[in-house]
Enzyme design. Sequence first.
Site, mmCIF file in Angstrom:
data_model
loop_
_atom_site.group_PDB
_atom_site.id
_atom_site.type_symbol
_atom_site.label_atom_id
_atom_site.label_comp_id
_atom_site.label_asym_id
_atom_site.label_seq_id
_atom_site.Cartn_x
_atom_site.Cartn_y
_atom_site.Cartn_z
ATOM 1 N N ASN A 146 -18.211 32.496 -4.732
ATOM 2 C CA ASN A 146 -18.647 33.712 -5.674
ATOM 3 C C ASN A 146 -18.339 33.649 -7.148
ATOM 4 O O ASN A 146 -17.263 33.013 -7.461
ATOM 5 C CB ASN A 146 -17.547 34.894 -5.123
ATOM 6 C CG ASN A 146 -17.943 36.234 -5.741
ATOM 7 O OD1 ASN A 146 -18.932 36.823 -5.549
ATOM 8 N ND2 ASN A 146 -17.421 36.659 -6.799
ATOM 9 N N GLU A 147 -19.322 33.598 -8.150
ATOM 10 C CA GLU A 147 -19.280 33.749 -9.298
ATOM 11 C C GLU A 147 -18.403 32.184 -9.610
ATOM 12 O O GLU A 147 -17.441 32.483 -10.389
ATOM 13 C CB GLU A 147 -18.465 34.808 -10.042
ATOM 14 C CG GLU A 147 -19.051 36.095 -9.663
ATOM 15 C CD GLU A 147 -18.629 37.376 -10.280
ATOM 16 O OE1 GLU A 147 -17.279 37.429 -10.618
ATOM 17 O OE2 GLU A 147 -19.709 38.281 -10.876
ATOM 18 N N GLU B 261 -24.875 41.914 -8.343
ATOM 19 C CA GLU B 261 -24.096 43.146 -8.231
ATOM 20 C C GLU B 261 -24.322 43.517 -9.398
ATOM 21 O O GLU B 261 -24.411 43.264 -10.709
ATOM 22 C CB GLU B 261 -22.683 42.461 -8.488
ATOM 23 C CG GLU B 261 -22.161 41.640 -7.230
ATOM 24 C CD GLU B 261 -20.554 41.116 -7.588
ATOM 25 O OE1 GLU B 261 -19.983 41.609 -8.501
ATOM 26 O OE2 GLU B 261 -20.191 40.174 -6.913
ATOM 27 N N ARG C 169 -7.877 35.126 -6.860
ATOM 28 C CA ARG C 169 -8.792 34.525 -6.190
ATOM 29 C C ARG C 169 -9.154 33.428 -7.025
ATOM 30 O O ARG C 169 -8.914 33.366 -8.427
ATOM 31 C CB ARG C 169 -9.980 35.489 -6.064
ATOM 32 C CG ARG C 169 -10.724 35.905 -7.128
ATOM 33 C CD ARG C 169 -11.823 36.810 -6.771
ATOM 34 N NE ARG C 169 -12.370 37.460 -8.076
ATOM 35 C CZ ARG C 169 -13.268 38.472 -8.078
ATOM 36 N NH1 ARG C 169 -13.935 38.809 -6.991
ATOM 37 N NH2 ARG C 169 -13.908 38.726 -9.262
HETATM 38 C C1 GLA Z 1 -17.175 40.423 -10.060
HETATM 39 C C2 GLA Z 1 -17.141 39.720 -8.213
HETATM 40 C C3 GLA Z 1 -16.965 40.791 -7.302
HETATM 41 C C4 GLA Z 1 -15.847 41.794 -7.867
HETATM 42 C C5 GLA Z 1 -16.333 42.522 -9.360
HETATM 43 C C6 GLA Z 1 -15.330 43.304 -9.729
HETATM 44 O O1 GLA Z 1 -18.472 40.827 -10.219
HETATM 45 O O2 GLA Z 1 -18.261 39.119 -8.049
HETATM 46 O O3 GLA Z 1 -16.213 40.271 -6.225
HETATM 47 O O4 GLA Z 1 -14.610 41.295 -8.065
HETATM 48 O O5 GLA Z 1 -16.453 41.339 -10.166
HETATM 49 O O6 GLA Z 1 -14.119 42.499 -10.315
#
Ligand code: GLA
Length: 684
Positions: free
Chosen positions: A152-153, A318, A114
């Site tokens: 995401n991130e 998270e 990703r």
């Molecule tokens: C990150 C991502 C999640 C997941 C976790 C675990 O925190 O935001 O999508 O992938 O890592 O790898």
Amino acid sequence: MRKQQNFKWNTLSLGTCYYPEHWDESLWKEDLKRMLAHGIQTIRIGEFAWSKVEPREGEFTFEFFDRFLEVAAQTEIKVIFGTPTATPPAWLTNAYPEVLNCRMDGVKFRHGMRRHYNYNSPIYQKFCKRIVEKFGEHYAKHPSVIGWQIDNEINCEVDEFYSESDTLAFREFLKEKYKTLDALNQAWGAVFWNQEYTHWEEIYVPRTTIHNSTNPHQTLDYIRFVSDSAVRFCKMQSDILRKYVKPGDFITTNGMFQNLDNHRMTDEALDVYTYDSYPNFAYCLCEDPKHSKNLNDRRWSDKLTEVRSICPHFGIMEQQSGANGWNTRMEAPAPKPGQMMLWAMQSIAHGADYVSFFRWRTCTFGTEIYWHGILDYDNRDNRKLAEVKRIYDRVQAIQETAGAENQAAVAVVKDYSNIWDAKVDVWHQRLAWSSEEEIFLASQVNHTPMDYVYLLDSTEVEELTRYRVLIYPHGLILSERKAALLKAYVEEGGCLILGARTGQKDENGKCVMMPMPGLLAEVTGSDVREFTFVGPADDKVNMNWNGILLDTGIFNDILEPIGSNAKVLAEYAGNYYKGQPALIENPYGNGKVLHFGGTFTQENVKALLEYVGVLKPYCDILELPKDCEITAKEKEGRTYIFVLNYVEEPQEIFIKRAVKDMDTKEQVQGKICLGAYETKVYEL
Ligand code: GLA
């Protein structure tokens, strides 16, 4: 003045990350009802699910998430929807490979992981705009949706970008910044080793070189460019979402990653910032050997402190709820009984009002089969689910602390130019990283809550005067503006502590031809005559401060008082500069500066904080052993103290006057024992 955050949670609440696309639809309703039964009221969905909505280029179908949102509405679960741009689908990357990011040597990262895209590809931007528009247009009005997560991130996994589009965009960034090649050549010291550019087309993002040594001033600008690209990418999405987001709903993204001005991203694109907290990385079996083992999971308090500087009332998107690992990397153990509670409380103690566990159930396929959720593959009730329910009950007991402000008398000053210069310059890095670690450890083991405060373009002196003491450990890069802000802080009565190498460089990362501390010399009343690393053969160099010997760390500036009121507090007690000043105090305006020639260590920080009167601010109320952390929050005139035990062994604390235990609502005093990983919240 920084912009106030647009959105705050007004209660403490729990959530989890859910992937409807990973499960048979027959499980959806049962899952959501089970979440609610255990205190989880919100879920995040959708952040990787591009092909569920656009399975082929230009073909859109909304039924999948429509069906899911219907179940969410029936069960009254609230939804944070993710934009899916962290995972462009295979049809996209295959047809338009220019959207892919590259390694420094130009080789493309291929499909299969990703975050394989680059921010600057006009084609990728076009596809992202369209999918975000479709998501926003179709789903934002749904009553179950309460917020949006962008991508995401951002900058996770990869925070360097070397595609063709990045080079083209870098040139535009530089044209905008420097206008002429002459100015750029000057700023980059390009005369060194024949790097002078005669056409903009000769400039690239850093490329593979011998030792991968690139021009440091260029690389510093490159990091600024990466950050700018990421912020613009995020803002591009939030500008679209804004058209559709219902009043009261929020836009966020989950961090916190490198080569990124998270403050600017928050101010320009977000309503609230969220963080992904995985304290069990402290126990990772295959972790980076450079990663510090000091304090283990308690180290995450440092990251949470940093998050608080970005957004004082944040969310945890998270929060770790199981063992961690991919099939290809990382192996961290499961949280022990009580640790999920501890880590959730750690987040809350540092400013989180929303805590969402990653993830509801461990995926049975794919790269993350070992990234465990609350539930395991077998889907049975387990002790982690029971702990979530206990966290929910606990959170109800401390509901009134929601939105309270964290308190600290001392803050460590940071700025992005210095953070990024420390990535480019190993001399800078050695000092900066060592001092940051030691200051954090000192604040933790001495029960002295601290903050980080950033010098940003928007920062005003009122944001600094909230703190009685500021430590700017190694502000190598100074600008007129930063120096003026710090000067005003001291004039207004603040106490500023500076470490070695302050004022060595300008904003391009070039050394200035004036004595250190450069632009701050007037305020410090001091000068740096000479300087050196403390070499391995020197063992350690102490300073003598009123007969007490204190280690001066790994680098020594040999100081000299120049102002008429400057007073030498301590002298070096070893090496060839024995007897020369190591610490100088200078009154200035209503405040003072302590100019320290060394790097920070736990012991010298303790001595400095004690000298300036901010050590252990709550010691009149309670005494704590070293394995317990303390944080304090204030709301409507009430002060709440959080005490967290990070170890399995019971810890005894001593409360010197009656305080209210928020869980039992009883007044307590005297000896109290905290069991394994136990936490307490008291109202003073
Ligand atoms: C990150 C991502 C999640 C997941 C976790 C675990 O925190 O935001 O999508 O992938 O890592 O790898």
